[in-house]
Design a protein around this motif. Structure first.
Motif, PDB file in Angstrom:
ATOM      1  N   ALA A  44     -57.380  -1.000 -26.781  1.00 12.64           N
ATOM      2  CA  ALA A  44     -57.271  -0.326 -25.773  1.00 12.64           C
ATOM      3  C   ALA A  44     -58.607   0.379 -25.482  1.00 12.64           C
ATOM      4  O   ALA A  44     -58.841   0.566 -24.386  1.00 12.64           O
ATOM      5  N   TYR A  45     -59.308   0.785 -26.485  1.00  9.51           N
ATOM      6  CA  TYR A  45     -60.729   1.391 -26.188  1.00  9.51           C
ATOM      7  C   TYR A  45     -61.760   0.627 -25.338  1.00  9.51           C
ATOM      8  O   TYR A  45     -62.551   0.657 -24.525  1.00  9.51           O
ATOM      9  N   ALA A  46     -61.730  -0.845 -25.750  1.00 13.17           N
ATOM     10  CA  ALA A  46     -62.560  -1.749 -25.222  1.00 13.17           C
ATOM     11  C   ALA A  46     -62.005  -2.009 -23.588  1.00 13.17           C
ATOM     12  O   ALA A  46     -63.017  -2.065 -22.803  1.00 13.17           O
ATOM     13  N   THR A  47     -60.784  -1.914 -23.276  1.00  9.20           N
ATOM     14  CA  THR A  47     -60.517  -2.016 -21.918  1.00  9.20           C
ATOM     15  C   THR A  47     -60.898  -0.709 -21.141  1.00  9.20           C
ATOM     16  O   THR A  47     -61.438  -0.729 -19.975  1.00  9.20           O
ATOM     17  N   GLY A  48     -60.732   0.550 -21.801  1.00  7.23           N
ATOM     18  CA  GLY A  48     -60.980   1.694 -21.149  1.00  7.23           C
ATOM     19  C   GLY A  48     -62.499   1.796 -20.840  1.00  7.23           C
ATOM     20  O   GLY A  48     -63.090   2.473 -20.019  1.00  7.23           O
ATOM     21  N   ILE A  49     -63.300   1.602 -22.089  1.00  4.01           N
ATOM     22  CA  ILE A  49     -64.810   1.534 -21.627  1.00  4.01           C
ATOM     23  C   ILE A  49     -65.411   0.630 -20.802  1.00  4.01           C
ATOM     24  O   ILE A  49     -66.412   1.056 -19.923  1.00  4.01           O
ATOM     25  N   ALA A  50     -64.735  -0.588 -20.746  1.00 11.25           N
ATOM     26  CA  ALA A  50     -65.015  -1.600 -19.753  1.00 11.25           C
ATOM     27  C   ALA A  50     -64.895  -1.142 -18.426  1.00 11.25           C
ATOM     28  O   ALA A  50     -65.669  -1.276 -17.609  1.00 11.25           O
ATOM     29  N   ILE A  51     -63.741  -0.730 -18.081  1.00 13.80           N
ATOM     30  CA  ILE A  51     -63.289  -0.036 -16.791  1.00 13.80           C
ATOM     31  C   ILE A  51     -64.133   1.027 -16.503  1.00 13.80           C
ATOM     32  O   ILE A  51     -64.548   1.196 -15.385  1.00 13.80           O
ATOM     33  N   GLN A  52     -64.569   1.992 -17.349  1.00 20.21           N
ATOM     34  CA  GLN A  52     -65.158   3.100 -17.011  1.00 20.21           C
ATOM     35  C   GLN A  52     -66.828   2.776 -16.698  1.00 20.21           C
ATOM     36  O   GLN A  52     -67.305   3.540 -15.856  1.00 20.21           O
ATOM     37  N   GLY A  54     -67.323   0.046 -14.836  1.00 15.09           N
ATOM     38  CA  GLY A  54     -67.409  -0.696 -13.772  1.00 15.09           C
ATOM     39  C   GLY A  54     -66.810  -2.062 -13.881  1.00 15.09           C
ATOM     40  O   GLY A  54     -67.117  -2.856 -12.755  1.00 15.09           O
ATOM     41  N   TYR A  55     -66.522  -2.667 -15.095  1.00 14.86           N
ATOM     42  CA  TYR A  55     -66.001  -3.923 -15.203  1.00 14.86           C
ATOM     43  C   TYR A  55     -64.614  -4.174 -14.942  1.00 14.86           C
ATOM     44  O   TYR A  55     -63.855  -3.332 -14.933  1.00 14.86           O
ATOM     45  N   SER A  56     -64.279  -5.393 -14.813  1.00 15.31           N
ATOM     46  CA  SER A  56     -63.017  -6.132 -14.716  1.00 15.31           C
ATOM     47  C   SER A  56     -62.169  -5.724 -15.837  1.00 15.31           C
ATOM     48  O   SER A  56     -62.516  -5.556 -17.024  1.00 15.31           O
ATOM     49  N   PRO A  57     -60.740  -5.489 -15.715  1.00 14.26           N
ATOM     50  CA  PRO A  57     -59.673  -5.559 -16.914  1.00 14.26           C
ATOM     51  C   PRO A  57     -59.715  -6.723 -17.568  1.00 14.26           C
ATOM     52  O   PRO A  57     -59.528  -6.623 -18.944  1.00 14.26           O
ATOM     53  N   LEU A  58     -60.224  -7.975 -17.104  1.00 14.30           N
ATOM     54  CA  LEU A  58     -60.089  -9.219 -17.969  1.00 14.30           C
ATOM     55  C   LEU A  58     -61.049  -9.065 -18.755  1.00 14.30           C
ATOM     56  O   LEU A  58     -60.895  -9.647 -20.304  1.00 14.30           O
ATOM     57  N   LEU A  59     -62.211  -8.547 -18.500  1.00 17.94           N
ATOM     58  CA  LEU A  59     -63.469  -8.566 -19.329  1.00 17.94           C
ATOM     59  C   LEU A  59     -63.245  -7.664 -20.640  1.00 17.94           C
ATOM     60  O   LEU A  59     -63.531  -7.810 -21.639  1.00 17.94           O
ATOM     61  N   GLY A  60     -62.351  -6.400 -20.053  1.00 17.66           N
ATOM     62  CA  GLY A  60     -62.045  -5.204 -21.281  1.00 17.66           C
ATOM     63  C   GLY A  60     -61.203  -5.872 -22.244  1.00 17.66           C
ATOM     64  O   GLY A  60     -61.296  -5.635 -23.298  1.00 17.66           O
ATOM     65  N   ALA A  61     -60.092  -6.612 -21.591  1.00 18.85           N
ATOM     66  CA  ALA A  61     -59.086  -7.215 -22.647  1.00 18.85           C
ATOM     67  C   ALA A  61     -59.767  -8.394 -23.667  1.00 18.85           C
ATOM     68  O   ALA A  61     -59.727  -8.247 -24.790  1.00 18.85           O
ATOM     69  N   ALA A  62     -60.678  -9.058 -23.117  1.00 24.07           N
ATOM     70  CA  ALA A  62     -61.361 -10.159 -23.780  1.00 24.07           C
ATOM     71  C   ALA A  62     -62.461  -9.520 -24.708  1.00 24.07           C
ATOM     72  O   ALA A  62     -62.576  -9.792 -26.101  1.00 24.07           O
ATOM     73  N   LEU A  63     -63.266  -8.325 -24.295  1.00 30.58           N
ATOM     74  CA  LEU A  63     -63.871  -7.455 -25.285  1.00 30.58           C
ATOM     75  C   LEU A  63     -63.152  -7.143 -26.433  1.00 30.58           C
ATOM     76  O   LEU A  63     -63.496  -6.947 -27.694  1.00 30.58           O
ATOM     77  N   GLY A  64     -61.660  -6.601 -26.106  1.00 32.87           N
ATOM     78  CA  GLY A  64     -60.826  -6.092 -27.320  1.00 32.87           C
ATOM     79  C   GLY A  64     -60.547  -7.094 -28.053  1.00 32.87           C
ATOM     80  O   GLY A  64     -60.373  -6.667 -29.416  1.00 32.87           O
ATOM     81  N   GLY A 197     -52.824  -3.794 -27.138  1.00 28.40           N
ATOM     82  CA  GLY A 197     -53.496  -2.590 -26.980  1.00 28.40           C
ATOM     83  C   GLY A 197     -54.043  -2.186 -25.568  1.00 28.40           C
ATOM     84  O   GLY A 197     -54.179  -1.230 -24.906  1.00 28.40           O
ATOM     85  N   SER A 198     -54.335  -3.343 -24.972  1.00 25.65           N
ATOM     86  CA  SER A 198     -55.226  -3.277 -23.769  1.00 25.65           C
ATOM     87  C   SER A 198     -54.103  -3.196 -22.575  1.00 25.65           C
ATOM     88  O   SER A 198     -54.090  -2.322 -21.871  1.00 25.65           O
ATOM     89  N   LEU A 199     -52.872  -3.724 -22.788  1.00 18.62           N
ATOM     90  CA  LEU A 199     -51.707  -3.378 -21.735  1.00 18.62           C
ATOM     91  C   LEU A 199     -51.384  -1.991 -22.033  1.00 18.62           C
ATOM     92  O   LEU A 199     -51.092  -1.436 -21.067  1.00 18.62           O
ATOM     93  N   TYR A 200     -51.390  -1.496 -23.173  1.00 22.67           N
ATOM     94  CA  TYR A 200     -50.963   0.094 -23.498  1.00 22.67           C
ATOM     95  C   TYR A 200     -51.777   0.790 -22.759  1.00 22.67           C
ATOM     96  O   TYR A 200     -51.516   1.832 -22.230  1.00 22.67           O
ATOM     97  N   ALA A 201     -53.245   0.656 -22.750  1.00 21.30           N
ATOM     98  CA  ALA A 201     -54.089   1.371 -22.292  1.00 21.30           C
ATOM     99  C   ALA A 201     -54.091   1.451 -20.595  1.00 21.30           C
ATOM    100  O   ALA A 201     -53.976   2.467 -20.084  1.00 21.30           O
ATOM    101  N   HIS A 202     -53.689   0.226 -20.106  1.00 17.63           N
ATOM    102  CA  HIS A 202     -53.131   0.085 -18.634  1.00 17.63           C
ATOM    103  C   HIS A 202     -52.237   0.947 -18.228  1.00 17.63           C
ATOM    104  O   HIS A 202     -51.829   1.723 -17.123  1.00 17.63           O
ATOM    105  N   TYR A 203     -51.075   0.642 -19.132  1.00 20.53           N
ATOM    106  CA  TYR A 203     -49.711   1.314 -18.835  1.00 20.53           C
ATOM    107  C   TYR A 203     -49.570   2.816 -18.742  1.00 20.53           C
ATOM    108  O   TYR A 203     -49.111   3.567 -18.048  1.00 20.53           O
ATOM    109  N   MET A 204     -50.287   3.450 -19.958  1.00 22.40           N
ATOM    110  CA  MET A 204     -50.585   4.903 -19.944  1.00 22.40           C
ATOM    111  C   MET A 204     -51.796   5.277 -19.355  1.00 22.40           C
ATOM    112  O   MET A 204     -51.678   6.803 -19.143  1.00 22.40           O
ATOM    113  N   SER A 205     -52.549   4.690 -18.573  1.00 21.42           N
ATOM    114  CA  SER A 205     -53.762   5.107 -17.954  1.00 21.42           C
ATOM    115  C   SER A 205     -54.527   5.928 -18.862  1.00 21.42           C
ATOM    116  O   SER A 205     -55.392   6.974 -18.136  1.00 21.42           O
TER     117      SER A 205
END
Length: 295
Positions: A44-52, A54-64, A197-205
């Motif tokens: 979840a945190y990797a997704t949030g930090i990556a999107i913050q 300016g990177y793509s959600p896929l990269l955030g999920a892969a980093l997580g 966790g990545s999906l949960y971050a996207h769902y809860m925003s």
């Protein structure tokens, strides 16, 4: 009512992915991981930090997933020096350390306020299609994960994990590398849980330190114990039953005009009652693990 049902199914699907990840470690390999939610928090945190950034959600999920696997390797190395009970306590401590770091390192994680404004994957779609699209994605991921876990559990690797769980000395005598088996089980469960966790971050925003509370890990353990350890179908049954109990409480709150504190206690009491009933009358879970018997 329709939005509530879609929301409940989406959350159940995400928790189902986490529970399947824990089942790979606890159900098949018999590992007492009490800090499993840390993998979801990293995703979840990797997704949030990556999107913050300016990177793509896929990269955030892969980093997580990469971070969770790295943590899994570190946790697996601890198992070389610690017994199973002490290893379980160590995993709980690691999860609490990560939660403390997430709470205090505001420059990276947003601190206690967390990271907000995480876009959903289907924001461009109109309602209710955005919610249905996300639910469809979660259900597809859950079905794929359940199928993969079932094939793994019924295959050679799953049988090796069960043998290590039941008779570790016999497994070692038969030439199995127990350290390798444990490490691979932890890595597989960590990757699957980080994706959830990545999906949960996207769902809860949003993602915050509360995502890594120890109670979340014990909720996953409750789902496994109710449904049945070492059984993919049992895990899904446990997830659905616990989520149904969570979803039923708001209706009971409105019907009996309960306040928030009482409804929260009612939710915990209902889940505890279900767990106690399973432990007393069906200790192996509602769906028992089927073990191959030697004729």
């Amino acid at each position: 009512m329709f939005d509530f049902l879609v929301s409940s199914l989406t959350v159940a699907g995400i928790y189902g992915l986490m529970a399947l990840g824990l089942n790979l470690q606890a159900g098949y390999a018999g590992l007492l991981n009490f800090g499993h939610i840390a993998f979801a928090g990293l995703g979840a945190y990797a997704t949030g930090i990556a999107i913050q950034a300016g990177y793509s959600p896929l990269l955030g999920a892969a980093l997580g997933v990469a971070l969770a696997c790295t943590l899994g390797c570190c946790v697996a190395r601890l198992g070389k020096q610690l017994g199973s009970d002490y290893w379980g306590i160590a995993t709980l401590a690691i999860a609490e350390i990560l939660r403390t770091v997430a709470t205090n390192e505001g420059w990276l994680t947003g601190g206690a306020q967390g990271i907000s404004a995480i876009p959903s994957l289907f924001d461009a779609w109109a309602r209710p299609w955005s919610a249905l699209g996300f639910l469809g994605l979660v259900l597809v991921a859950l079905a794929a994960a359940a199928l993969a876990c079932s094939r793994v559990g019924n295959g050679r690797f799953g049988r090796a994990l069960r043998l290590m769980r039941e008779e570790p000395q016999l497994a070692a005598c038969m030439g199995y590398d127990l350290k390798s088996l444990k490490t691979r089980a932890i890595l597989a469960g960590a990757a699957l849980t980080a994706l959830a966790g990545s999906l949960y971050a996207h769902y809860m925003s949003f993602v915050g330190p509360d995502y890594m509370l120890a109670s979340e890990t014990f909720l996953l353990w409750t789902m496994l114990m109710i449904g049945g350890l070492g059984n993919t179908a049992g895990v899904l049954v446990g997830v659905l039953l616990v989520q149904a109990a969570y979803a039923a409480v708001p209706f009971a709150k409105d019907y009996f005009q309960l306040d928030s504190d009482v409804s929260g206690a009612l939710r915990l009491g209902l889940i505890g009652l279900i767990l106690l009933a399973c432990l007393l009358w069906r200790s192996e879970g509602l769906v028992r693990e089927k073990l191959r018997k030697i004729p």
